[in-house]
Design a protein around this motif. Structure first.
Motif, PDB file in Angstrom:
ATOM      1  N   LEU A   1       0.817  -1.209   0.000  1.00  0.00           N
ATOM      2  CA  LEU A   1       0.000   0.000   0.000  1.00  0.00           C
ATOM      3  C   LEU A   1       0.851   1.260   0.000  1.00  0.00           C
ATOM      4  O   LEU A   1       0.524   2.244  -0.673  1.00  0.00           O
ATOM      5  CB  LEU A   1      -0.935  -0.013   1.219  1.00  0.00           C
ATOM      6  N   ASP A   2       1.955   1.252   0.743  1.00  0.00           N
ATOM      7  CA  ASP A   2       2.798   2.448   0.762  1.00  0.00           C
ATOM      8  C   ASP A   2       3.455   2.701  -0.592  1.00  0.00           C
ATOM      9  O   ASP A   2       3.566   3.844  -1.044  1.00  0.00           O
ATOM     10  CB  ASP A   2       3.851   2.318   1.860  1.00  0.00           C
ATOM     11  N   VAL A   3       3.866   1.614  -1.282  1.00  0.00           N
ATOM     12  CA  VAL A   3       4.465   1.772  -2.609  1.00  0.00           C
ATOM     13  C   VAL A   3       3.427   2.277  -3.610  1.00  0.00           C
ATOM     14  O   VAL A   3       3.714   3.143  -4.443  1.00  0.00           O
ATOM     15  CB  VAL A   3       5.071   0.435  -3.078  1.00  0.00           C
ATOM     16  N   ARG A   4       2.221   1.744  -3.501  1.00  0.00           N
ATOM     17  CA  ARG A   4       1.166   2.202  -4.408  1.00  0.00           C
ATOM     18  C   ARG A   4       0.825   3.673  -4.161  1.00  0.00           C
ATOM     19  O   ARG A   4       0.616   4.436  -5.113  1.00  0.00           O
ATOM     20  CB  ARG A   4      -0.072   1.329  -4.205  1.00  0.00           C
ATOM     21  N   PHE A   5       0.778   4.070  -2.895  1.00  0.00           N
ATOM     22  CA  PHE A   5       0.500   5.468  -2.570  1.00  0.00           C
ATOM     23  C   PHE A   5       1.609   6.374  -3.112  1.00  0.00           C
ATOM     24  O   PHE A   5       1.335   7.420  -3.727  1.00  0.00           O
ATOM     25  CB  PHE A   5       0.386   5.608  -1.049  1.00  0.00           C
ATOM     26  N   TYR A   6       2.847   5.969  -2.921  1.00  0.00           N
ATOM     27  CA  TYR A   6       3.964   6.772  -3.422  1.00  0.00           C
ATOM     28  C   TYR A   6       3.967   6.811  -4.955  1.00  0.00           C
ATOM     29  O   TYR A   6       4.263   7.855  -5.563  1.00  0.00           O
ATOM     30  CB  TYR A   6       5.272   6.185  -2.896  1.00  0.00           C
ATOM     31  N   GLN A   7       3.644   5.705  -5.582  1.00  0.00           N
ATOM     32  CA  GLN A   7       3.609   5.677  -7.048  1.00  0.00           C
ATOM     33  C   GLN A   7       2.546   6.609  -7.605  1.00  0.00           C
ATOM     34  O   GLN A   7       2.745   7.281  -8.618  1.00  0.00           O
ATOM     35  CB  GLN A   7       3.353   4.231  -7.521  1.00  0.00           C
ATOM     36  N   ARG A   8       1.400   6.703  -6.933  1.00  0.00           N
ATOM     37  CA  ARG A   8       0.349   7.632  -7.369  1.00  0.00           C
ATOM     38  C   ARG A   8       0.780   9.086  -7.160  1.00  0.00           C
ATOM     39  O   ARG A   8       0.422   9.967  -7.943  1.00  0.00           O
ATOM     40  CB  ARG A   8      -0.935   7.347  -6.603  1.00  0.00           C
TER      41      ARG A   8
ATOM     42  N   ASP B   1      -2.803   5.862  13.674  1.00  0.00           N
ATOM     43  CA  ASP B   1      -1.418   5.482  13.944  1.00  0.00           C
ATOM     44  C   ASP B   1      -0.858   4.625  12.811  1.00  0.00           C
ATOM     45  O   ASP B   1       0.261   4.839  12.336  1.00  0.00           O
ATOM     46  CB  ASP B   1      -1.333   4.692  15.251  1.00  0.00           C
ATOM     47  N   GLU B   2      -1.639   3.637  12.385  1.00  0.00           N
ATOM     48  CA  GLU B   2      -1.189   2.745  11.314  1.00  0.00           C
ATOM     49  C   GLU B   2      -1.081   3.469   9.986  1.00  0.00           C
ATOM     50  O   GLU B   2      -0.202   3.154   9.168  1.00  0.00           O
ATOM     51  CB  GLU B   2      -2.151   1.560  11.200  1.00  0.00           C
ATOM     52  N   LEU B   3      -1.968   4.415   9.743  1.00  0.00           N
ATOM     53  CA  LEU B   3      -1.883   5.196   8.506  1.00  0.00           C
ATOM     54  C   LEU B   3      -0.555   5.931   8.423  1.00  0.00           C
ATOM     55  O   LEU B   3       0.117   5.916   7.381  1.00  0.00           O
ATOM     56  CB  LEU B   3      -3.049   6.189   8.438  1.00  0.00           C
ATOM     57  N   TYR B   4      -0.173   6.589   9.535  1.00  0.00           N
ATOM     58  CA  TYR B   4       1.084   7.326   9.538  1.00  0.00           C
ATOM     59  C   TYR B   4       2.281   6.380   9.471  1.00  0.00           C
ATOM     60  O   TYR B   4       3.249   6.620   8.739  1.00  0.00           O
ATOM     61  CB  TYR B   4       1.187   8.194  10.792  1.00  0.00           C
ATOM     62  N   GLU B   5       2.211   5.292  10.263  1.00  0.00           N
ATOM     63  CA  GLU B   5       3.356   4.387  10.399  1.00  0.00           C
ATOM     64  C   GLU B   5       3.578   3.541   9.153  1.00  0.00           C
ATOM     65  O   GLU B   5       4.735   3.311   8.751  1.00  0.00           O
ATOM     66  CB  GLU B   5       3.129   3.474  11.597  1.00  0.00           C
ATOM     67  N   ASP B   6       2.500   3.057   8.549  1.00  0.00           N
ATOM     68  CA  ASP B   6       2.610   2.068   7.478  1.00  0.00           C
ATOM     69  C   ASP B   6       2.453   2.643   6.083  1.00  0.00           C
ATOM     70  O   ASP B   6       2.735   1.928   5.107  1.00  0.00           O
ATOM     71  CB  ASP B   6       1.556   0.966   7.673  1.00  0.00           C
ATOM     72  N   MET B   7       2.023   3.898   5.968  1.00  0.00           N
ATOM     73  CA  MET B   7       1.736   4.413   4.636  1.00  0.00           C
ATOM     74  C   MET B   7       2.409   5.755   4.354  1.00  0.00           C
ATOM     75  O   MET B   7       3.156   5.885   3.377  1.00  0.00           O
ATOM     76  CB  MET B   7       0.216   4.538   4.456  1.00  0.00           C
ATOM     77  N   LEU B   8       2.164   6.755   5.194  1.00  0.00           N
ATOM     78  CA  LEU B   8       2.663   8.095   4.882  1.00  0.00           C
ATOM     79  C   LEU B   8       4.168   8.218   5.112  1.00  0.00           C
ATOM     80  O   LEU B   8       4.888   8.759   4.257  1.00  0.00           O
ATOM     81  CB  LEU B   8       1.911   9.132   5.721  1.00  0.00           C
ATOM     82  N   ILE B   9       4.666   7.755   6.256  1.00  0.00           N
ATOM     83  CA  ILE B   9       6.108   7.847   6.524  1.00  0.00           C
ATOM     84  C   ILE B   9       6.920   7.009   5.534  1.00  0.00           C
ATOM     85  O   ILE B   9       7.951   7.487   5.022  1.00  0.00           O
ATOM     86  CB  ILE B   9       6.395   7.475   7.983  1.00  0.00           C
ATOM     87  N   PRO B  10       6.518   5.753   5.196  1.00  0.00           N
ATOM     88  CA  PRO B  10       7.273   5.041   4.150  1.00  0.00           C
ATOM     89  C   PRO B  10       7.282   5.765   2.809  1.00  0.00           C
ATOM     90  O   PRO B  10       8.302   5.746   2.109  1.00  0.00           O
ATOM     91  CB  PRO B  10       6.549   3.695   4.059  1.00  0.00           C
ATOM     92  N   ALA B  11       6.162   6.417   2.452  1.00  0.00           N
ATOM     93  CA  ALA B  11       6.143   7.172   1.193  1.00  0.00           C
ATOM     94  C   ALA B  11       7.129   8.333   1.242  1.00  0.00           C
ATOM     95  O   ALA B  11       7.862   8.592   0.271  1.00  0.00           O
ATOM     96  CB  ALA B  11       4.733   7.669   0.912  1.00  0.00           C
ATOM     97  N   LEU B  12       7.161   9.057   2.369  1.00  0.00           N
ATOM     98  CA  LEU B  12       8.141  10.141   2.517  1.00  0.00           C
ATOM     99  C   LEU B  12       9.567   9.602   2.482  1.00  0.00           C
ATOM    100  O   LEU B  12      10.470  10.233   1.894  1.00  0.00           O
ATOM    101  CB  LEU B  12       7.897  10.884   3.832  1.00  0.00           C
TER     102      LEU B  12
END
Length: 693
Positions: free
Chosen positions: A453-460, A483-494
């Motif tokens: 999910l984090d890779v897909r978010f970053y790719q978009r 918490d999971e949104l920040y930890e598992d998706m937004l911070i990995p995209a950054l």
């Protein structure tokens, strides 16, 4: 579909870096494909037997648990299966015989129904605008003929008479004599042709043939060579046996081979399993055992669930057609059950036969439309309710994988390959899951997400697709917490954006867009969800009620300041940490000033915080974080500093030691760990205050 294929291709390219596909692997795949194509006459019966053995193995194991030995259990299971198959064939045969008798008996009535239906269709097609179009098309040739001018009958008759006189003058006396001789000979030819027509032909055809020969001779054309071929009136016995018994013996021979293979596999299944493990290598016993168990469980469950679904579907078809009044509804239900084992094509092939029969049997259009509606409703219910409910994740094959596999196996093995496509594809998915060199099969065919999910978010975000990026955030929050949104998706995209920026791949425009989108998401989450219960992600409109019902914090509130180590991405990660701390009752604030700035100490000192969190993103955030921590400790010797090296995949011990020597009380890689540490500190402070220490 395009986005799914794009994502799977990106994942395949990523896996090639970890497990490159060598020339040996490619050559092995080519050899296997060639063997599958050229040895299909041998492999097809074995594949069918293997498929049936997966279906019958649970029955044999159940009988063995009932203290029945292996060979009697296999014999009983095979006999029962053959009896069921023979009973179904007998039932279908009797139903088809009754259907043919009904069609023969009521042939005239059904013929009249078809004629009336054709007339009604012609009336619908020829009515209205269609009739005007037909009249227009008929007028076009007439107008063309008028432009060329009419042909008068008198002129035609005069031209024919002149041509006749010319021909008569051209004939000489010798030619007339020859014509009379030919005429005499033709009398005998006519008699011969008449005799031939009487014996096995048509007299009118013979007369036309004779006249054609005479006209050719009179016109001077070359005669047509006639070759007499002698044929045997009765074919030899061996030819009759070959023509009649060949199409019957071939399927029976294949069926006998399949039965023998099934019995052998059921009796020797442990021995075959051990030999397969030996071929794979005893050093890989664990992986081979997992692969065999996984494939067996998936295929057996798939076949069982498909049998239940198809039998239920066929029963519903039989009952529905019986209520509508279609003759021999039972045979159509059985055909629907059998044909539905063929993906995609089978159900509609089974539906076409009763639909055509309803057009022949019934008057009007009501009942044929009812038959069509019955199949549409049952297909929709089966695909959208029954299959998701019973299949679940049993097969592990995606929709794209089903289409690709059905096309490939049909091209390789024909219709039988289409029937076997799903079980064979399940085996390929299991191989791709457990064999690294074949991992592309798992990526291409399995139902696992093509991208994390984090890779897909970053790719978009890289594609400037803010719409789908926001949809991914909303979809995540349906089942996940803030918490999971920040930890598992937004911070990995950054973190991925920082990695690409350091490598020189990211443009300034892309970097600014990513920062703006992530920062906007964090601010929106702070407004949309109540800060007092961010862990539970309270929906919009419930923030006031949650604040009113909130109990006083169970611990002392801490004052926390979050500062970035270097750039904007570090600051956005600090905003997330401050928001989650505020959700638990702390007074947290994210400052825009860098930790290593010359005036950072003064600004932070005015806040009088209990803790300072230096936010740094991996990779590359450890060095500026260490420098910022040293400067802060020089200006604020009593400051308690936490360095958050977010999304770092386990920093080396030397890195932790260097950051600790720089003055950090805690070096963490996750927001959750930083929050837990501050909660423990506050709880210990409360306990000491309660004890009077």
């Amino acid at each position: 579909m395009a986005s799914v294929l794009e994502a799977r291709w990106q994942r395949i390219m990523a896996q090639r870096e970890d497990h490159p596909v060598g020339i040996g692997t490619i050559a092995g795949i080519a050899i296997v494909l060639a063997a599958l194509y050229f040895l299909q006459e041998v492999l097809l019966p074995f594949a069918l037997a293997l498929l049936l053995s997966f279906l019958l193995t649970p029955v044999v194991m159940w009988l063995e648990r009932g203290r029945i030995r292996r060979i009697p259990a296999v014999a009983l299971t095979a006999t029962l299966a053959l009896a069921v198959f023979a009973g179904l064939l007998w039932l279908m045969g009797t139903q088809f015989t009754a259907l043919l008798a009904d069609l023969t008996e009521n042939r005239q009535q059904y013929k009249e129904n078809l004629v009336e239906r054709a007339k009604s269709l012609r009336g619908m097609v020829s009515g209205g605008e269609s009739r005007k179009l037909a009249e227009t098309l008929q007028e076009i040739p007439e107008e063309i003929a008028e432009d060329d001018g009419p042909i008068r009958p008198e002129e035609n008759e005069e031209e024919q008479e002149e041509e006749g006189e010319t021909k008569k003058d051209a004939l000489s006396e010798e030619g007339q004599a020859e014509e009379e001789a030919v005429a005499d000979d033709d009398v005998s030819d006519e008699d011969a042709l008449t005799d031939l027509a009487t014996e096995g032909g048509d007299k009118a055809t013979a007369e036309r043939t004779m006249q054609d020969v005479l006209d050719r001779f009179l016109s001077g054309e070359e005669p047509v060579a006639v070759r007499v071929v002698e044929t045997e009136s009765t074919p030899p016995p061996q030819s009759m046996l070959r023509d009649w018994l060949g199409p019957i013996l071939a399927p029976l021979g294949t069926a006998a081979i399949v039965v023998v293979f099934v019995i052998f596999i059921l009796i020797q299944r442990e021995d075959m399993r051990d030999r397969l493990i030996r071929l794979a290598g005893t050093r890989r016993v664990y992986l081979t055992t997992q692969a065999i168990d996984d494939a067996g469980a998936r295929i057996s469950r798939y076949l069982l669930m498909q049998l239940i679904i198809n039998a239920t579907y066929g029963l519903a078809v039989a009952v529905g057609l019986f209520l509508i009044g279609v003759p021999n509804a039972l045979v159509w239900g059985l055909l629907a059950t059998v044909f539905r084992f063929i993906p995609y094509v089978g159900p509609w092939v089974a539906a076409s036969l009763p639909i055509l029969l309803s057009l022949v049997v019934f008057d009007g259009w009501i009942r044929p439309l009812e038959v069509i509606g019955l199949f549409i409703v049952l297909e929709l219910f089966s695909n959208n309710v029954m299959e998701p409910w019973l299949y679940g994740s049993s097969t592990g094959v995606s929709t794209v994988g089903i289409i690709v596999s059905a096309t490939f196996w049909t091209w390789l093995w024909g219709p039988i390959g289409l029937v076997l496509s799903m079980p064979l594809t399940v085996c390929l998915v299991v191989l791709g899951r457990h064999v690294p060199q074949l991992g592309f099969l798992n990526v291409l065919l399995s139902d696992e997400p093509a991208l994390d999910l984090d890779v897909r978010f970053y790719q978009r975000l890289l594609a400037f697709d803010d719409y789908e990026a926001n949809n991914l955030v909303g979809t995540f929050l349906q089942t996940g917490t803030l918490d999971e949104l920040y930890e598992d998706m937004l911070i990995p995209a950054l973190s991925m954006s920082e990695r690409d920026r350091n490598a020189g791949y990211l443009t300034d425009h892309q970097r600014r867009f990513i920062h703006r989108m992530v920062r906007g998401t964090v601010r929106e989450m702070g407004q949309q969800f109540d800060a007092s219960s961010a862990v539970e992600a309270v929906p919009p409109g419930a923030a006031e009620e949650a604040a009113a019902d909130r109990e006083p914090p169970a611990r002392k509130a801490l004052r926390v300041v979050c500062v970035p180590a270097e750039d904007v991405a570090d600051r956005i990660a600090g905003m997330m940490a401050a928001q989650l701390l505020a959700a638990r009752g702390d007074v947290a604030e994210a400052l825009p000033i860098r930790a290593g700035a010359h005036d950072a100490g003064e600004v932070i000192a005015r806040k009088q915080p209990h803790y300072v969190i230096i936010s740094a993103l991996a990779p590359g955030g450890a060095i500026p974080a260490a420098e910022g921590c040293k400067r802060l400790r020089r200006r604020l010797p009593n400051a308690r500093v936490i360095i958050g090296l977010w999304n770092a995949t386990g920093p080396a011990q030397k890195t932790r030691e260097r950051l600790t020597r720089a003055g950090a009380e805690l070096v963490t890689t996750s927001l959750a760990e930083a929050v837990r540490h501050l909660e423990e500190v506050a709880r210990e402070a409360d306990e000491k205050a309660a004890a009077g220490v």
